[in-house]
Design a protein around this motif. Structure first.
Motif, PDB file in Angstrom:
ATOM      1  N   ASP A 402      14.674   6.629  22.731  1.00 51.39           N
ATOM      2  CA  ASP A 402      13.337   7.182  22.337  1.00 51.39           C
ATOM      3  C   ASP A 402      12.520   5.868  21.681  1.00 51.39           C
ATOM      4  O   ASP A 402      13.123   5.394  20.544  1.00 51.39           O
ATOM      5  CB  ASP A 402      13.576   8.116  21.280  1.00 51.39           C
ATOM      6  N   ALA A 403      11.336   5.423  22.098  1.00 53.85           N
ATOM      7  CA  ALA A 403      10.616   4.452  21.533  1.00 53.85           C
ATOM      8  C   ALA A 403      10.362   4.624  20.059  1.00 53.85           C
ATOM      9  O   ALA A 403      10.381   3.503  19.395  1.00 53.85           O
ATOM     10  CB  ALA A 403       9.212   4.462  22.528  1.00 53.85           C
ATOM     11  N   HIS A 404       9.760   5.861  19.620  1.00 50.65           N
ATOM     12  CA  HIS A 404       9.688   6.036  17.963  1.00 50.65           C
ATOM     13  C   HIS A 404      10.752   5.670  17.259  1.00 50.65           C
ATOM     14  O   HIS A 404      10.819   4.788  16.257  1.00 50.65           O
ATOM     15  CB  HIS A 404       9.150   7.320  17.904  1.00 50.65           C
ATOM     16  N   GLU A 405      12.080   6.012  17.625  1.00 56.01           N
ATOM     17  CA  GLU A 405      13.177   5.814  17.017  1.00 56.01           C
ATOM     18  C   GLU A 405      13.641   4.278  16.988  1.00 56.01           C
ATOM     19  O   GLU A 405      14.002   3.832  15.822  1.00 56.01           O
ATOM     20  CB  GLU A 405      14.443   6.718  17.630  1.00 56.01           C
ATOM     21  N   LEU A 407      11.496   1.855  17.250  1.00 56.20           N
ATOM     22  CA  LEU A 407      10.581   1.208  16.208  1.00 56.20           C
ATOM     23  C   LEU A 407      10.914   1.424  14.874  1.00 56.20           C
ATOM     24  O   LEU A 407      10.746   0.691  14.140  1.00 56.20           O
ATOM     25  CB  LEU A 407       9.275   1.684  16.489  1.00 56.20           C
ATOM     26  N   GLU A 408      11.283   2.995  14.446  1.00 56.79           N
ATOM     27  CA  GLU A 408      11.659   3.014  12.991  1.00 56.79           C
ATOM     28  C   GLU A 408      12.825   2.463  12.713  1.00 56.79           C
ATOM     29  O   GLU A 408      12.971   1.734  11.548  1.00 56.79           O
ATOM     30  CB  GLU A 408      11.695   4.525  13.066  1.00 56.79           C
ATOM     31  N   GLU A 409      13.837   2.076  13.778  1.00 54.57           N
ATOM     32  CA  GLU A 409      15.104   1.768  13.139  1.00 54.57           C
ATOM     33  C   GLU A 409      15.088   0.211  13.273  1.00 54.57           C
ATOM     34  O   GLU A 409      15.667  -0.444  12.528  1.00 54.57           O
ATOM     35  CB  GLU A 409      16.340   2.550  14.115  1.00 54.57           C
ATOM     36  N   ASN A 411      12.091  -1.962  14.136  1.00 54.63           N
ATOM     37  CA  ASN A 411      11.026  -2.501  14.285  1.00 54.63           C
ATOM     38  C   ASN A 411      10.752  -3.146  15.448  1.00 54.63           C
ATOM     39  O   ASN A 411      10.202  -4.271  15.416  1.00 54.63           O
ATOM     40  CB  ASN A 411      10.767  -3.518  12.779  1.00 54.63           C
ATOM     41  N   ARG A 413       9.396  -2.824  19.480  1.00 53.32           N
ATOM     42  CA  ARG A 413       8.765  -2.070  20.363  1.00 53.32           C
ATOM     43  C   ARG A 413       9.247  -2.011  21.745  1.00 53.32           C
ATOM     44  O   ARG A 413       9.091  -3.245  22.383  1.00 53.32           O
ATOM     45  CB  ARG A 413       7.004  -2.263  20.463  1.00 53.32           C
ATOM     46  N   GLN A 415       8.690  -0.676  25.849  1.00 50.27           N
ATOM     47  CA  GLN A 415       7.569  -0.231  26.773  1.00 50.27           C
ATOM     48  C   GLN A 415       8.308   0.481  28.104  1.00 50.27           C
ATOM     49  O   GLN A 415       9.359   0.459  28.131  1.00 50.27           O
ATOM     50  CB  GLN A 415       6.877  -1.519  27.191  1.00 50.27           C
TER      51      GLN A 415
END
Length: 471
Positions: A402-405, A407-409, A411, A413, A415
């Protein structure tokens, strides 16, 4: 107690509905009434819709189950047999982080009643249940373990993404605070584990059994990783060596690679912590952790070395000669590391003045293992961060994560698709979507003369088609 659960008079509760707790709760819900408790409101909302937030179970796993989901721990008053299956991670210093476990224990303790059973499944060091959890249950509830309520330990053996070794067909270790609790706990788990249960003589024994399962794998993989570093210096492919050695009947088949996730990459630190309390230094376990934790950086540095060297990248001895020459000229800027073998001559093959600023690298896979969406403690992030430290432009893709996870975990990104052509492609995780890739597929990703880094050695048949390196 067992008879009351089977008859429907009493209910089972599972606290923590992640990779471990949810499959367990749903399996019990085939036979008995279950209360599922989790602190994540978003997850609970999805569960009511028949959606597994972890992406492991399909909608059919929820059909016909006698289960309710809640974030309210007060619902535990309606359960008699309470299973705690929450994460037990480590902190940034690799020390056990018991906060989730103790928080769940405190919540259970508030609503604990006489005659209740509390069984822990979370991986801990030997003695943790009796030394940390039981006193907190007693303090919070005002009850006495043994006389008023029972406690047991039954370690989880869930392997995410593994359809062959399931909860049902994997023997379950069970233990209790006394003989009565051991027998009752065994009977309850036999409802859902067709392979049967193993009755451990003490909770400490069950805790120790779980932690050495993963420690054994960690140490053996560390050996393979160390051999891979050595064979790289000899200009030998490790997987070719393992293929040959594996023809003997008693050779244990482990392979090198990244060791992350919430089990193998974490559990040995719990054992190291307990050993330190007992004034013992676990040399082999700690060394194995050091080697495995270093592999992400090692893979990145080996990639950088080959990018700089171009088609002149040779054996370790060749590059070592170049390093001596480079040192004499005083042009080295990279620190020496005995683990990487790069030394201060990472530019030794760089005869044409190649720089890293214009280099592009594609990393394929960011989850901690193949065919799962779990990104916890993924060591792919170490590869990415090391490459970025050299000012390399890094793209990351993953069909599962999951892209959001991510990024959150981390930093980082990710694609959906690769963009353009790359100087190197690192296949870090062998997802099923990647296993069948052909030379044509990589030709569409790589610039002429590009480098294929095959962490898991699944593309050895393509080693003559590209500049190629694997562990």
């Amino acid at each position: 107690m067992y008879k009351d659960i089977v008859s429907g008079k009493e209910r089972v509760a599972v606290v923590g509905l992640g990779y471990v707790g949810l499959p367990l709760a749903l399996e019990f819900a085939k036979k008995v009434d279950v209360i599922g408790v989790d602190v994540n409101e978003g997850h609970v909302a999805k569960l009511w819709q028949g959606v597994d937030p972890n992406g492991e179970l399909g909608a059919d796993s929820f059909t016909g189950r006698k289960i309710s989901f809640t974030t309210n721990p007060a619902e535990l008053k309606g359960a008699k047999f309470i299973i705690i299956a929450v994460p037990t991670p480590v902190d940034k210093y690799n020390k056990p982080d018991l906060k989730p476990l103790l928080s769940a224990t405190k919540s259970v303790g508030k609503y604990l009643k006489k005659g209740d059973y509390v069984v822990y499944e979370s991986t801990v060091y030997p003695g943790c249940t009796e030394e940390e959890c039981v006193p907190l249950l007693e303090h919070t509830s005002g009850l006495k373990c043994g006389a008023d309520f029972k406690v047991g330990y039954s370690p989880e053996r869930i392997n995410p993404g593994d359809l062959e070794h399931s909860l049902q067909n994997t023997v379950k270790i069970v233990s209790g605070c006394d003989e009565e609790s051991l027998e009752q706990i065994a009977l309850v788990y036999e409802l859902v584990v067709s392979a049967g249960v193993h009755r451990a003589p003490a909770m400490k024994v069950a805790e120790a059994a779980k932690i050495i399962e993963n420690t054994q794998r960690d140490v053996n993989i560390a050996l393979m990783n160390e051999l891979s570093i050595l064979f790289n210096r000899m200009n030998i492919n490790t997987y070719d060596v393992l293929s040959a050695a594996g023809t003997k009947w008693n050779f244990m088949k482990f392979s090198p690679g990244l060791v992350g996730g919430h089990c193998i990459g974490v559990d040995p630190y719990y054992l190291v912590h307990k050993a330190a309390e007992l004034k013992y230094h676990t040399q082999m376990v700690a060394s194995g952790r050091f080697v495995n934790d270093s592999m992400g950086g090692y893979i990145a540095k080996q990639t950088v070395k080959r990018l700089l060297a171009g088609d002149k990248a040779g054996s370790y001895k060749d590059n070592a000669r170049g390093s001596e020459s480079n040192n004499k000229n005083g042009k080295s800027t990279v620190n020496n590391s005995p683990l990487t073998g790069i030394n201060s001559a990472i530019n030794s093959g760089n005869k044409k003045g190649t720089t890293l600023e214009n280099m592009r690298v594609l990393v394929m896979g960011v989850t901690y293992k193949e065919n799962v969406s779990d990104i916890r403690n993924s060591k792919v992030s170490d590869i990415v961060n090391e490459l970025v430290s050299y000012n390399i432009d890094v793209d990351i893709i993953d069909p599962k994560a999951d892209a959001h996870e991510v990024l959150e975990e981390y930093n980082i990104r990710i694609q959906k698709e690769p963009i353009g052509l790359y100087h190197a492609v690192i296949v870090a995780v062998s997802h099923k979507e990647y296993v069948g890739l052909s030379a044509d597929d990589f030709n569409k990703l790589l610039l002429p003369g590009g480098l294929l880094v095959d962490v898991r050695g699944i593309y050895r048949s393509l080693s003559k088609e590209f500049r190629y390196w694997s562990l």
